[in-house]
Scaffold this motif. Structure first.
Motif, PDB file in Angstrom:
ATOM      1  N   LYS A   1       0.853  -1.188   0.000  1.00 10.25           N
ATOM      2  CA  LYS A   1       0.000   0.000   0.000  1.00 10.25           C
ATOM      3  C   LYS A   1       0.885   1.232   0.000  1.00 10.25           C
ATOM      4  CE  LYS A   1      -2.311   0.955   3.749  1.00 10.25           C
ATOM      5  NZ  LYS A   1      -3.168   0.875   4.966  1.00 10.25           N
ATOM      6  N   LEU A   2       0.331   2.371  -0.399  1.00  7.87           N
ATOM      7  CA  LEU A   2       1.116   3.595  -0.484  1.00  7.87           C
ATOM      8  C   LEU A   2       1.347   4.203   0.901  1.00  7.87           C
ATOM      9  CD1 LEU A   2      -0.555   5.357  -3.554  1.00  7.87           C
ATOM     10  CD2 LEU A   2       1.598   4.074  -3.514  1.00  7.87           C
ATOM     11  N   GLY A   3       2.441   4.957   1.010  1.00  5.97           N
ATOM     12  CA  GLY A   3       2.732   5.655   2.262  1.00  5.97           C
ATOM     13  C   GLY A   3       4.180   5.572   2.678  1.00  5.97           C
ATOM     14  N   GLY A   4       4.877   4.506   2.276  1.00  6.15           N
ATOM     15  CA  GLY A   4       6.285   4.379   2.657  1.00  6.15           C
ATOM     16  C   GLY A   4       6.463   4.397   4.159  1.00  6.15           C
ATOM     17  N   GLN A   5       7.393   5.221   4.618  1.00  3.16           N
ATOM     18  CA  GLN A   5       7.685   5.293   6.046  1.00  3.16           C
ATOM     19  C   GLN A   5       6.513   5.840   6.863  1.00  3.16           C
ATOM     20  OE1 GLN A   5      10.521   3.950   7.341  1.00  3.16           O
ATOM     21  NE2 GLN A   5      10.772   3.312   5.220  1.00  3.16           N
ATOM     22  N   LEU A   6       5.603   6.549   6.222  1.00  4.80           N
ATOM     23  CA  LEU A   6       4.441   7.077   6.944  1.00  4.80           C
ATOM     24  C   LEU A   6       3.609   5.956   7.542  1.00  4.80           C
ATOM     25  CD1 LEU A   6       3.246   9.881   4.491  1.00  4.80           C
ATOM     26  CD2 LEU A   6       4.419  10.206   6.674  1.00  4.80           C
ATOM     27  N   LEU A   7       3.624   4.782   6.921  1.00  8.38           N
ATOM     28  CA  LEU A   7       2.817   3.664   7.392  1.00  8.38           C
ATOM     29  C   LEU A   7       3.294   3.140   8.743  1.00  8.38           C
ATOM     30  CD1 LEU A   7       2.417   1.681   4.044  1.00  8.38           C
ATOM     31  CD2 LEU A   7       0.797   3.258   5.111  1.00  8.38           C
ATOM     32  N   LYS A   8       4.501   3.548   9.159  1.00  9.41           N
ATOM     33  CA  LYS A   8       5.037   3.114  10.448  1.00  9.41           C
ATOM     34  C   LYS A   8       4.887   4.180  11.529  1.00  9.41           C
ATOM     35  CE  LYS A   8       8.726   0.783   7.882  1.00  9.41           C
ATOM     36  NZ  LYS A   8      10.184   0.613   7.745  1.00  9.41           N
ATOM     37  N   GLN A   9       4.473   5.385  11.119  1.00 13.17           N
ATOM     38  CA  GLN A   9       4.485   6.523  12.043  1.00 13.17           C
ATOM     39  C   GLN A   9       3.147   6.639  12.774  1.00 13.17           C
ATOM     40  OE1 GLN A   9       7.421   7.725  12.374  1.00 13.17           O
ATOM     41  NE2 GLN A   9       8.217   6.748  10.540  1.00 13.17           N
ATOM     42  N   THR A  10       3.077   6.057  13.964  1.00 11.66           N
ATOM     43  CA  THR A  10       1.843   6.119  14.746  1.00 11.66           C
ATOM     44  C   THR A  10       1.777   7.377  15.604  1.00 11.66           C
ATOM     45  OG1 THR A  10       2.886   4.802  16.496  1.00 11.66           O
ATOM     46  CG2 THR A  10       1.625   3.609  14.820  1.00 11.66           C
ATOM     47  N   HIS A  11       2.892   8.106  15.720  1.00 14.55           N
ATOM     48  CA  HIS A  11       2.899   9.328  16.523  1.00 14.55           C
ATOM     49  C   HIS A  11       2.325  10.500  15.716  1.00 14.55           C
ATOM     50  CE1 HIS A  11       6.595   9.452  14.144  1.00 14.55           C
ATOM     51  NE2 HIS A  11       6.559  10.764  14.261  1.00 14.55           N
ATOM     52  N   LYS A  12       1.911  11.522  16.424  1.00 12.45           N
ATOM     53  CA  LYS A  12       1.351  12.707  15.777  1.00 12.45           C
ATOM     54  C   LYS A  12       2.475  13.647  15.338  1.00 12.45           C
ATOM     55  CE  LYS A  12      -3.117  12.758  18.141  1.00 12.45           C
ATOM     56  NZ  LYS A  12      -4.044  13.543  19.005  1.00 12.45           N
ATOM     57  N   PHE A  13       2.334  14.189  14.133  1.00 10.16           N
ATOM     58  CA  PHE A  13       3.293  15.168  13.626  1.00 10.16           C
ATOM     59  C   PHE A  13       3.080  16.501  14.351  1.00 10.16           C
ATOM     60  CE2 PHE A  13       4.226  11.982  10.843  1.00 10.16           C
ATOM     61  CZ  PHE A  13       4.900  12.335   9.702  1.00 10.16           C
ATOM     62  N   PHE A  14       4.131  17.305  14.408  1.00 11.14           N
ATOM     63  CA  PHE A  14       3.990  18.647  14.964  1.00 11.14           C
ATOM     64  C   PHE A  14       4.591  19.649  13.993  1.00 11.14           C
ATOM     65  CE2 PHE A  14       7.809  16.753  16.759  1.00 11.14           C
ATOM     66  CZ  PHE A  14       8.777  17.708  16.549  1.00 11.14           C
ATOM     67  N   GLY A  15       4.323  20.916  14.217  1.00 14.26           N
ATOM     68  CA  GLY A  15       4.785  21.959  13.294  1.00 14.26           C
ATOM     69  C   GLY A  15       3.605  22.795  12.859  1.00 14.26           C
ATOM     70  N   SER A  16       3.373  22.870  11.549  1.00  6.55           N
ATOM     71  CA  SER A  16       2.288  23.688  11.028  1.00  6.55           C
ATOM     72  C   SER A  16       1.185  22.802  10.445  1.00  6.55           C
ATOM     73  CB  SER A  16       2.813  24.630   9.942  1.00  6.55           C
ATOM     74  OG  SER A  16       3.214  23.888   8.805  1.00  6.55           O
ATOM     75  N   LYS A  17       0.008  23.397  10.262  1.00  8.54           N
ATOM     76  CA  LYS A  17      -1.123  22.679   9.683  1.00  8.54           C
ATOM     77  C   LYS A  17      -0.793  22.201   8.279  1.00  8.54           C
ATOM     78  CE  LYS A  17      -6.071  23.216   8.704  1.00  8.54           C
ATOM     79  NZ  LYS A  17      -7.229  24.136   8.727  1.00  8.54           N
ATOM     80  N   GLU A  18      -0.028  23.029   7.558  1.00  9.93           N
ATOM     81  CA  GLU A  18       0.364  22.684   6.187  1.00  9.93           C
ATOM     82  C   GLU A  18       1.172  21.391   6.150  1.00  9.93           C
ATOM     83  OE1 GLU A  18       2.562  24.782   2.331  1.00  9.93           O
ATOM     84  OE2 GLU A  18       2.534  25.776   4.270  1.00  9.93           O
ATOM     85  N   HIS A  19       1.898  21.117   7.252  1.00  9.98           N
ATOM     86  CA  HIS A  19       2.721  19.909   7.332  1.00  9.98           C
ATOM     87  C   HIS A  19       2.054  18.840   8.189  1.00  9.98           C
ATOM     88  CE1 HIS A  19       5.957  23.115   6.614  1.00  9.98           C
ATOM     89  NE2 HIS A  19       5.661  22.546   5.472  1.00  9.98           N
ATOM     90  N   PHE A  20       0.716  18.906   8.262  1.00 10.18           N
ATOM     91  CA  PHE A  20      -0.098  17.890   8.923  1.00 10.18           C
ATOM     92  C   PHE A  20       0.144  17.784  10.424  1.00 10.18           C
ATOM     93  CE2 PHE A  20       0.415  16.596   4.469  1.00 10.18           C
ATOM     94  CZ  PHE A  20      -0.920  16.520   4.091  1.00 10.18           C
ATOM     95  N   ALA A  21       0.385  18.913  11.072  1.00  2.81           N
ATOM     96  CA  ALA A  21       0.537  18.923  12.529  1.00  2.81           C
ATOM     97  C   ALA A  21      -0.724  18.342  13.162  1.00  2.81           C
ATOM     98  CB  ALA A  21       0.762  20.346  13.023  1.00  2.81           C
ATOM     99  N   GLY A  22      -0.519  17.461  14.149  1.00  5.46           N
ATOM    100  CA  GLY A  22      -1.631  16.834  14.846  1.00  5.46           C
ATOM    101  C   GLY A  22      -2.124  15.561  14.195  1.00  5.46           C
ATOM    102  N   CYS A  23      -1.630  15.252  12.974  1.00  7.37           N
ATOM    103  CA  CYS A  23      -2.020  14.018  12.284  1.00  7.37           C
ATOM    104  C   CYS A  23      -0.980  12.927  12.550  1.00  7.37           C
ATOM    105  CB  CYS A  23      -2.111  14.239  10.779  1.00  7.37           C
ATOM    106  SG  CYS A  23      -3.453  15.299  10.260  1.00  7.37           S
ATOM    107  N   ARG A  24      -1.462  11.713  12.659  1.00  6.79           N
ATOM    108  CA  ARG A  24      -0.542  10.579  12.747  1.00  6.79           C
ATOM    109  C   ARG A  24      -0.067  10.232  11.339  1.00  6.79           C
ATOM    110  NH1 ARG A  24      -0.836   8.761  17.896  1.00  6.79           N
ATOM    111  NH2 ARG A  24      -2.761   9.194  19.035  1.00  6.79           N
ATOM    112  N   GLY A  25       1.198   9.831  11.239  1.00  7.22           N
ATOM    113  CA  GLY A  25       1.758   9.518   9.926  1.00  7.22           C
ATOM    114  C   GLY A  25       0.931   8.508   9.153  1.00  7.22           C
ATOM    115  N   ILE A  26       0.381   7.514   9.847  1.00  2.00           N
ATOM    116  CA  ILE A  26      -0.371   6.466   9.171  1.00  2.00           C
ATOM    117  C   ILE A  26      -1.646   7.006   8.505  1.00  2.00           C
ATOM    118  CG2 ILE A  26       0.477   4.543  10.568  1.00  2.00           C
ATOM    119  CD1 ILE A  26      -1.970   4.842  12.340  1.00  2.00           C
ATOM    120  N   ASP A  27      -2.100   8.178   8.946  1.00  2.00           N
ATOM    121  CA  ASP A  27      -3.321   8.758   8.378  1.00  2.00           C
ATOM    122  C   ASP A  27      -3.050   9.727   7.223  1.00  2.00           C
ATOM    123  OD1 ASP A  27      -4.921   7.437  10.276  1.00  2.00           O
ATOM    124  OD2 ASP A  27      -4.570   9.015  11.756  1.00  2.00           O
TER     125      ASP A  27
END
Length: 354
Positions: A37-63
């Motif tokens: 499935k698509l996503g690469g390393q994002l498929l392993k990232q269960t933690h939430k990203f931080f930074g700006s909304k543009e960079h998906f802050a608050g989203c888990r990598g898998i989503d």
């Protein structure tokens, strides 16, 4: 032979962004990835990203992969591009065919990076893993690697995986790093320190011991010259050793196609020479993500966007200048500060990419 406008190689954060941009600009795009499935390393990232909304802050990598609509992109999964040739042809090994030939007007290589290993006695024992392999086992397959883990490397990946191990109920005996200070963000280190995990800087692993699998690890303190401090060796009881000692760009296809390559340690090894739009020395062959130099997922996504915009312009799309300018500035912002200093130093050595 299949003919199309653009071939995107790699379905991680850089590749999916590039593919979306190109398809939105009206080009026929084939996106090829080795995964199921698509996503690469994002498929392993269960933690939430931080930074700006543009960079998906608050989203888990898998989503994050689902936030890129690719309904107009042809997707080929469980497939590997094994060759890029001077006539614009690429050969692809798929699940049910030995190869497929594709000819395109432009290519984006977003093949990411692979884990580095570490030489020490017993490093071939079962129970010695790379941090990425541990993430795949736990976060993608739901399998615990062991019960007592020694983490070697205190960069962001080592710290994040240590915390994910703790969340899964695994004991992290210690986190080692050969440098005199951790290389990852303090926010990640604080999480595992609060859980009582010792972070031992200026330490290294000397050996792994066990009959059929890892049973013990020998660690030692090192001095400012990277020599083991006499009398500091000690053994710790572990069943798993997790190595997070850096990544190297996966650049085989770029060598094969004849791109000019430059050795820059700050970027992880050999990287392609390219201009500020991420076009390599081969016309209409662009790169994005960790194949350019190992960074964070946010930078990979922005580079994917930049490569997609710049290649779209090369292939005839109009009115993209301002968006390209904005994207370049966005990359510069991501690389500001102390954390981005190493990347900026590497790009300065590269020339033309900063």
């Amino acid at each position: 032979m299949k003919e199309l406008d653009v071939l995107v190689i790699g379905g991680g954060p850089a590749g999916i962004n590039a593919a979306q941009i190109l398809s939105n600009n009206g080009f026929t795009v084939l996106l090829v990835d080795e995964g199921y499935k698509l996503g690469g390393q994002l498929l392993k990232q269960t933690h939430k990203f931080f930074g700006s909304k543009e960079h998906f802050a608050g989203c888990r990598g898998i989503d994050i992969p689902s936030k890129f609509p690719l309904d107009k992109v042809e997707i080929l999964l469980k497939s590997t591009v094994v060759g890029l040739y001077n006539d614009g042809v690429a050969t692809i090994v798929t699940e049910d065919k030995f190869y497929t030939k594709v000819k395109s007007k432009g290519i984006v290589v977003a093949t990411g990076a692979q884990e580095k290993f570490l030489p020490f006695i017993g490093n071939d024992l079962p129970g010695v893993y790379g941090a990425g392999a541990v993430q795949t086992l736990m976060n993608s397959e739901g399998i615990l690697p062991g019960e007592k883990v020694l983490m070697v490397g205190a960069g962001n990946i080592g710290l994040i995986v240590s915390y994910q191990l703790l969340q899964a109920g695994v004991k992290v005996v210690a986190v080692l790093d050969a440098a005199p200070q951790i290389g990852g963000y303090l926010v990640h280190a604080s999480k595992i320190a609060r859980a009582g995990v010792p972070i031992l800087t200026s330490h290294t692993i000397v050996a792994a011991y066990g009959k059929d699998k890892v049973e013990e690890a020998e660690i030692a303190k090192i001095d400012e010259n990277w020599n083991i401090v006499k009398g500091s060796n000690r053994k710790v009881e572990v069943d798993t050793i997790c190595l997070s000692v850096g990544l190297s760009p996966v650049n085989d296809l770029l060598w094969h196609r004849g791109c000019e390559m430059v050795l820059i340690p700050e970027l992880g090894g050999y990287v392609p020479k390219r201009n500020k739009f991420l076009e390599t020395t081969v016309e209409n062959l662009f790169v994005a993500g960790d194949v350019c130099g190992v960074e964070e997922a946010s930078s990979a996504m922005v580079e994917g966007k930049l490569a997609g915009l710049a290649l779209s312009r090369n292939l005839g799309s109009l009115g993209l200048e301002y968006e390209i300018y904005k994207t370049i500035k966005n990359l510069e912002i991501l690389r500001k500060g102390e954390v981005g200093e190493k990347i900026r130093r590497g790009l300065k050595k590269l020339g033309g990419g900063d």
